[in-house]
Design a protein around this motif. Structure first.
Motif, short mmCIF file in Angstrom:
data_model
loop_
_atom_site.label_atom_id
_atom_site.label_comp_id
_atom_site.label_asym_id
_atom_site.label_seq_id
_atom_site.Cartn_x
_atom_site.Cartn_y
_atom_site.Cartn_z
N GLY A 131 -36.86 19.37 -29.24
CA GLY A 131 -38.15 20.04 -29.16
C GLY A 131 -38.94 19.96 -30.45
O GLY A 131 -40.14 19.67 -30.45
N TRP A 132 -38.26 20.19 -31.58
CA TRP A 132 -38.98 20.17 -32.86
C TRP A 132 -39.30 18.75 -33.30
O TRP A 132 -40.31 18.52 -33.99
N ALA A 133 -38.50 17.76 -32.89
CA ALA A 133 -38.88 16.37 -33.15
C ALA A 133 -40.16 16.02 -32.41
O ALA A 133 -41.08 15.41 -32.98
N ALA A 134 -40.25 16.45 -31.15
CA ALA A 134 -41.47 16.21 -30.38
C ALA A 134 -42.66 16.96 -30.98
O ALA A 134 -43.78 16.42 -31.05
N ALA A 135 -42.43 18.19 -31.43
CA ALA A 135 -43.52 18.98 -32.02
C ALA A 135 -44.08 18.30 -33.27
O ALA A 135 -45.30 18.27 -33.48
N TYR A 136 -43.21 17.72 -34.08
CA TYR A 136 -43.67 17.05 -35.30
C TYR A 136 -44.43 15.77 -34.99
O TYR A 136 -45.41 15.43 -35.65
N VAL A 137 -43.98 15.04 -33.96
CA VAL A 137 -44.70 13.82 -33.57
C VAL A 137 -46.11 14.18 -33.09
O VAL A 137 -47.10 13.53 -33.48
N VAL A 138 -46.22 15.20 -32.27
CA VAL A 138 -47.54 15.63 -31.79
C VAL A 138 -48.40 16.14 -32.94
O VAL A 138 -49.59 15.85 -33.01
N ALA A 139 -47.77 16.89 -33.86
CA ALA A 139 -48.54 17.41 -35.00
C ALA A 139 -49.08 16.30 -35.88
O ALA A 139 -50.16 16.42 -36.46
N LEU A 140 -48.37 15.18 -36.00
CA LEU A 140 -48.85 14.05 -36.79
C LEU A 140 -50.19 13.54 -36.27
O LEU A 140 -51.09 13.19 -37.03
N PHE A 141 -50.31 13.51 -34.93
CA PHE A 141 -51.54 13.00 -34.33
C PHE A 141 -52.64 14.07 -34.31
O PHE A 141 -53.79 13.80 -34.62
#
Length: 379
Positions: free
Chosen positions: A107-117
């Protein structure tokens, strides 16, 4: 006098005839009086020997209670899935804590990927990817969409994981007995934990902002500050547990789950699709575990590969205290364990919260071996 009143009186007299119960009651009364004396700043120490009282600010006690409630809600949320798995599949799943870890990491890996964009953290030029403003800490205030996506991914990945493990490991072993399944779950737990280490490394990392100055907060009576992440954690945990209650009581699937937990053979004879119920149990239990793991990191801000394993002892304590196999027992037991582990800091050093929590569990089980909700299965 009615039959119920007579039975209650008989039960009370049977407890009072046991001297250990009286000793426990005296000890609880002493702790209560000592707490009140500490809050009032009263200290009784004849001849320099401390007997009772001292001094502790009200804000500290309220802080312990709130921290314990927040921890208890997470233990309860994770314990619901563990309790359902036990009541329907008949074994204690030691891999449950690592489901929390897997959900949190994914979940937090996905959150960081989305936050990058979404936070303009990437610049793509002629096929080259350049990091510009990569977020160091994600929060529900600065990047709510990223947190929402991470929340969903944590639940979905956990569900897919538990369904895959059931197909590959547990389903072929269901007729081998609960001990074989329990041992298999220990192996699954170790494999999951070190797969996470292989992918993400064993380092502990800060992932979410826990600074009160960077998060909106609400002042409760001037003695406790509830920040946004804690509020989200409380609302989501309570909402999901209420959803489980409604599902069990008012849906066809919930009634089938309750029937199967009471008598699996009879449920099969009456035409209940037991395999479908088992899959639904894994979906609900795995999803709640993934969400619980994601939420606890949202509140704590620190992610490590073995936090779910460490939390598993608290989860099992809550489930056993409430009455293993009872969803409501898991909720009540989890909250009691969480609050006990924090309020014990009034009397014990900071390194002893686990001792207090397990001590409460042992004391309750001495007088109610089946747990607080013993005899109540699934619902």
């Amino acid at each position: 006098m009615g039959v119920a009143e007579s039975q209650a009186d008989d039960g009370l007299r049977s407890y009072l005839r046991r001297p250990t119960v009286l000793l426990l009651a005296v000890a609880c009364l002493y702790l209560l009086v000592d707490l009140l004396a500490k809050l009032g700043g009263v200290r009784i120490a004849p001849g320099g020997i401390h007997l009772i009282g001292g001094e502790i600010p009200v804000a500290n006690v309220v802080g312990f209670l709130m921290d314990g409630l927040i921890l208890g809600l997470i233990i309860a949320l994770a314990g619901v899935g563990l309790s359902m798995t036990y009541s329907i599949l008949g074994f204690a799943n030691f891999a449950h804590g690592d489901y929390l870890t897997a959900g949190a990491f994914s979940g937090w890996a996905a959150a960081y990927v989305v936050a990058l964009f979404t936070l303009d953290g990437l610049d793509v030029t002629f096929g080259e990817v350049i990091l510009l403003n990569a977020p160091s800490l994600v929060s529900a205030w600065t990047s709510p969409f990223a947190v929402l996506v991470g929340f969903i991914v944590a639940a979905v990945v956990s569900v897919v994981l538990v369904l895959g493990l059931d197909r590959a490991v547990y389903r072929p072993m269901r007729d081998k007995g609960s001990i074989s399944l329990l041992i298999a779950s220990i192996g699954v737990a170790l494999a999951l934990r070190y797969l996470i280490v292989f992918v993400w490394s064993p380092s502990t990392r800060g992932v979410t902002s826990t600074n009160p100055e960077s998060l909106p907060s609400m002042d409760l009576f001037g003695i406790y500050t509830l920040n946004l992440h804690e509020g989200i954690m409380i609302v989501v945990a309570v909402g999901l547990m209420l959803g489980v209650h409604l599902l069990l009581q008012y849906t066809k699937l919930g009634k089938a789950m309750r029937a199967m937990s009471d008598n699996k053979a009879l449920a099969q004879v009456t035409g209940i699709p037991t395999e479908r119920v088992v899959r639904a149990t894994w979906v609900i239990g795995g999803g709640l575990a993934g969400v619980a793991g994601f939420l606890i990191i949202l509140e704590r801000g620190v992610l490590s590969f073995n936090f779910g394993w460490r939390l598993l002892l608290f989860i099992f304590s809550g489930v056993i205290l409430g009455g293993i196999g009872s969803v409501y027992g898991a909720i009540g037991g989890g909250i009691i364990i969480g609050v006990a582990s924090r309020i014990a800091l009034v009397w014990l050093p900071s390194g002893f919260p686990r001792v207090a929590a397990f001590g409460v569990m042992i004391l309750v089980l001495l007088y109610r071996p089946a747990g607080l909700f013993g005899g109540v299965t699934t619902a």
